[in-house]
Scaffold this active site. Structure first.
Site, short mmCIF file in Angstrom:
data_model
loop_
_atom_site.label_atom_id
_atom_site.label_comp_id
_atom_site.label_asym_id
_atom_site.label_seq_id
_atom_site.Cartn_x
_atom_site.Cartn_y
_atom_site.Cartn_z
N LYS A 59 60.68 34.76 63.05
CA LYS A 59 59.50 34.66 63.93
C LYS A 59 59.59 33.43 64.81
CE LYS A 59 56.26 37.03 60.82
NZ LYS A 59 55.24 36.86 59.76
N GLN A 108 51.64 33.52 56.25
CA GLN A 108 52.61 34.43 55.67
C GLN A 108 52.21 34.83 54.25
OE1 GLN A 108 55.35 35.69 57.29
NE2 GLN A 108 55.67 36.97 55.50
N ASP A 140 47.63 38.84 63.33
CA ASP A 140 48.08 39.80 62.30
C ASP A 140 47.09 40.96 62.15
OD1 ASP A 140 50.51 39.72 61.07
OD2 ASP A 140 49.93 38.30 59.50
#
Length: 297
Positions: free
Chosen positions: A55, A99, A122
């Site tokens: 990422k 995460q 997200d």
């Protein structure tokens, strides 16, 4: 015997990242700053570390600012929530991603709920979940949105098609079903308790497999010509002792002669997730600065 078209998710994702990079350049020229994506990693999970590195690299390649916070396994929930609130208030941060999974002492739901919904790239915050269910603008989880992009690229208008989503997770299954409903598909969510799953799948024009079981969907389950999106990423033993290989939730070899189009594993859905994350971050930056987001995202 005809075989299915292989859906090139890696190629589509590369094209999307290129369009995002062009949009980032235009945004930066207009506003004088680059979009910022903050990624928070707690602990030493190897898969998460690999993913976060990827990422970070792709964020920079797209012309964005990559902000990484790596916290020890012993981080408390209060410490993590304090960092999230700090990022919420930081004007240089347009997207926040914590995460998952998190260590056991931290409540994932509490963390997700603390992220500013307008920076929740997200798409997991309950506010964005509600926006999706209500047909309002918000952020959609990256993997299902990537799946929808691939479907529309293959099929164009999805209206009226029968779709079966195998899996009911908050990350893929549920939002995937909502997205397909928004496209006027007739949607069924199947899962581990579904009775006669093969018969259900045989009726579907679109099959999205996201249940996390290697090769559970067989070729003879499929309606001839169906479009199959395989979200599964499962490690199984390889022929060589001590080695593993990646397979999906669909038995690719038996599905190939039956399906009309199918994503491979790897290089199918996987690359779409980070590409859509970058897309969401650019969209967030545009909304926050009152700049029109580029077409084609």
């Amino acid at each position: 015997m005809s075989t299915a078209r292989i859906i090139d998710g890696a190629g589509f994702a590369a094209g999307l990242r290129a369009r995002v990079a062009d949009g980032v350049a235009a945004f930066t020229a207009q506003t004088g700053r680059a979009p910022g994506l903050a990624v928070v990693l707690v602990g030493e999970d190897p898969a998460s570390q690999v993913y976060v590195r990827a990422k970070g690299r792709m964020t920079v390649e797209a012309g964005m600012v990559s902000i990484e916070h790596k916290l020890p396994e012993t981080t408390t929930q209060d410490e993590l929530l304090a960092l999230v609130r700090q990022l919420n208030a930081d004007a240089a941060v347009d997207g926040i991603l914590v995460q998952l999974p998190l260590p056991g002492q931290i409540n994932e739901n509490a963390v997700i709920a603390t992220i500013d919904p307008d920076k929740d790239v997200d798409g997991f915050n309950p506010v964005n979940v509600g926006r999706l269910a209500s047909g309002l603008h918000g952020f959609v989880p990256c993997t299902p949105l990537g799946c929808l992009m691939l479907l529309k690229d293959q099929l164009g208008d999805l209206s009226g098609l029968d779709a079966v989503v195998i899996g009911r997770s908050n990350i893929v299954g549920k939002p995937m079903a909502q997205l397909l409903l928004r496209e006027s598909c007739t949607v069924t969510i199947a899962h581990s308790r579904t009775r006669d799953l093969p018969d259900l799948v045989r009726r579907a024009d679109i099959v999205v497999a996201a249940v996390g079981r290697p090769k559970i969907v067989k070729g003879d389950w499929l309606k001839p010509g169906a479009t199959v999106i395989d979200v599964g990423i499962n490690r199984v033993p390889a022929a060589e002792p001590g080695k593993t290989r990646l397979v999906g939730d669909v038995d690719f070899e038996s599905a190939l002669p039956v399906a009309g189009a199918i994503t491979p594993v790897p290089k199918g859905v996987g690359p779409m997730t980070i590409a859509v994350l970058l897309r969401n971050t650019l969209v967030s930056a545009c909304r926050r600065e009152g700049v029109r987001a580029p077409e084609g995202l």
